[in-house]
Motif scaffolding. Structure first.
Motif, short mmCIF file in Angstrom:
data_model
loop_
_atom_site.label_atom_id
_atom_site.label_comp_id
_atom_site.label_asym_id
_atom_site.label_seq_id
_atom_site.Cartn_x
_atom_site.Cartn_y
_atom_site.Cartn_z
N LYS A 106 17.19 -15.88 33.80
CA LYS A 106 16.26 -16.08 32.69
C LYS A 106 16.61 -15.19 31.51
CE LYS A 106 12.35 -17.85 33.42
NZ LYS A 106 11.67 -19.17 33.29
N GLY A 107 17.00 -13.95 31.82
CA GLY A 107 17.39 -13.03 30.76
C GLY A 107 18.64 -13.48 30.03
N ALA A 108 19.64 -13.98 30.78
CA ALA A 108 20.88 -14.46 30.17
C ALA A 108 20.61 -15.66 29.28
CB ALA A 108 21.90 -14.80 31.25
N GLU A 109 19.75 -16.57 29.75
CA GLU A 109 19.40 -17.73 28.93
C GLU A 109 18.73 -17.30 27.63
OE1 GLU A 109 19.64 -21.28 29.23
OE2 GLU A 109 21.24 -20.60 30.56
N ALA A 110 17.82 -16.34 27.71
CA ALA A 110 17.15 -15.84 26.51
C ALA A 110 18.15 -15.18 25.57
CB ALA A 110 16.05 -14.85 26.90
N LEU A 111 19.12 -14.49 26.15
CA LEU A 111 20.14 -13.82 25.34
C LEU A 111 20.97 -14.85 24.57
CD1 LEU A 111 21.26 -11.05 24.67
CD2 LEU A 111 22.70 -11.18 26.69
N VAL A 112 21.36 -15.93 25.24
CA VAL A 112 22.11 -17.00 24.59
C VAL A 112 21.28 -17.62 23.46
CG1 VAL A 112 23.04 -19.33 24.92
CG2 VAL A 112 23.57 -17.53 26.57
N ASN A 113 19.98 -17.72 23.68
CA ASN A 113 19.08 -18.33 22.69
C ASN A 113 18.68 -17.37 21.58
OD1 ASN A 113 19.09 -20.79 24.07
ND2 ASN A 113 17.36 -20.20 25.36
N GLY A 114 19.15 -16.13 21.64
CA GLY A 114 18.84 -15.17 20.59
C GLY A 114 17.48 -14.52 20.70
#
Length: 390
Positions: free
Chosen positions: A211-219
């Motif tokens: 979830k954290g990595a996805e949020a990181l990709v999404n800025g």
């Protein structure tokens, strides 16, 4: 913008250099949290362990109907319950389950959405099998570094599967047919990779890390920090969470904190090339170019025999329009390991961009032939149908 070595799990993440035991030696890790730089992160809702694995009433009814239908009193019928449960999850016509790399969902969400990635599918299957009264263990698969591309980012992926048994004491298992290994690997590797049993906390950490990595990709840095901090706290020995936290710090401009975080992560595994590469990227941002160059040369030499290293170079060349260079990298990947459909699809994309329709069709056929996933077979067939109309 590209981050090389950003971790995610899709199926379930893990980029260990060797098979690591759950009894690994403890190291003195010092959490590097920077709450003051992410003010308000506490307001981001993070699922609890109970919420991640909880089943709603519909899911429980689904399990109970199976157990009643198969009469779970006798051991032989218990095996039938186990097989029916797994078949119902895998069978698209019965359960209509669709594989979706980006679907990081809880057990109940996965059951109701019927779209999930490997980690979410494994979490849901764990919960369903436990509801049916089986013993379930998570196993982490030791695979070579494997990347995918998303929105200009390089995402490194790991993998887990499940071992389901009809007894709680696995040392008492005498008959092979009383244990099933359930694997939602979307790429169906044809070679054996060793596995290591991991506890539930590791899987919770993986969920948060995803979830954290996805949020990181999404800025979304606030959400990313909330989940990545939770991932480290859930399992301080999970190296991937540390690495993503370091990437977040670097992206947010906190270079000293990023360096400290990478240093802590390397205590867990000094041979982790993903961390070393991210450290090189950090040094470039710090203006320490010679040090960054030396680290990157070391990493590159280590990766030369990894087909996915050449594959990701091909993907990068494809993105920048260097189609012939992309072909060379895909060919190198195939020369090392010819069993992966992604490599052939890369060849097809490069040839299509060069106007070589016949060659593109040839490699689409090979891509389809090298995957066992029905959704992917359908996608490749659709692309071949489009080419046939040209």
């Amino acid at each position: 913008m590209r981050i090389s070595g950003l971790l995610t799990i899709f199926a379930i993440l893990l980029f260990l250099s060797g098979c690591q035991s759950t009894e690994q030696a403890q190291v003195d890790l010092k959490p590097v949290f920077l709450d003051t730089a992410f003010s308000g992160y506490q307001a981001v809702p993070v699922e609890s362990e109970q919420e991640i694995f909880a089943l709603d009433s519909d899911a429980k009814v689904f399990v109970n109907n199976l157990t009643v239908a198969k009469n779970m009193v006798h051991a032989k019928n218990r095996n039938k319950v186990m097989e029916s449960l797994i078949r119902a999850i895998f069978n698209r016509s019965d359960f209509n389950m669709i594989y979706d790399n980006g679907a990081n969902t809880t057990a109940s969400e996965t059951f109701n959405n019927r779209a999930a990635n490997c980690l979410s599918l494994s979490i849901m299957t764990y919960a369903l099998a436990k509801q049916a009264g089986f013993d379930v263990r998570f196993q982490e698969i030791d695979i070579p570094e494997y990347w995918t591309r998303k929105d200009g980012y390089s995402l490194i992926n790991g993998h887990i599967n499940l071992r389901i048994s009809d007894v709680s004491d696995t040392s008492m298992i005498l008959l092979e047919n009383r244990t099933m290994v359930v694997d939602f690997d979307p790429f169906s590797p044809k070679k054996y990779f060793p596995s290591t049993e991991v506890n539930k906390q590791r899987v919770v950490s993986m969920f948060y890390n995803n979830k954290g990595a996805e949020a990181l990709v999404n800025g979304d840095h606030l959400t990313a920090y909330s989940y990545l901090k939770a991932a480290v706290q859930a399992d301080i020995m999970f190296q991937d969470a540390w690495t993503n936290l370091g990437i977040l710090y670097r992206m947010a401009g906190h270079h000293d904190w990023a360096e400290k975080t990478y240093e802590e992560a390397l205590k867990l595994n000094q041979d982790n090339l993903t961390i070393w590469e991210n450290l090189a990227i950090l040094h470039e941002h710090q203006g320490r170019y010679e040090l960054a160059k030396n680290i990157q040369e070391f990493v590159t030499q280590k990766r030369l025999r990894n087909p996915y290293y050449h594959f990701i170079l091909g993907e990068q060349e494809l993105e920048t329009g260097n189609f012939r260079e992309a072909l060379a990298h895909y060919k190198k990947a195939i020369s090392i390991d010819e069993s992966h459909h992604e490599f052939y699809f890369g060849m097809a994309k490069a040839h299509a961009n060069l106007g070589n329709s016949k060659q593109a069709m040839k490699y689409l056929k090979r891509a389809k032939r090298n995957t066992q996933i029905d959704d992917l077979k359908d996608r490749y067939q659709h692309k071949m149908d489009l080419f046939a109309k040209l």
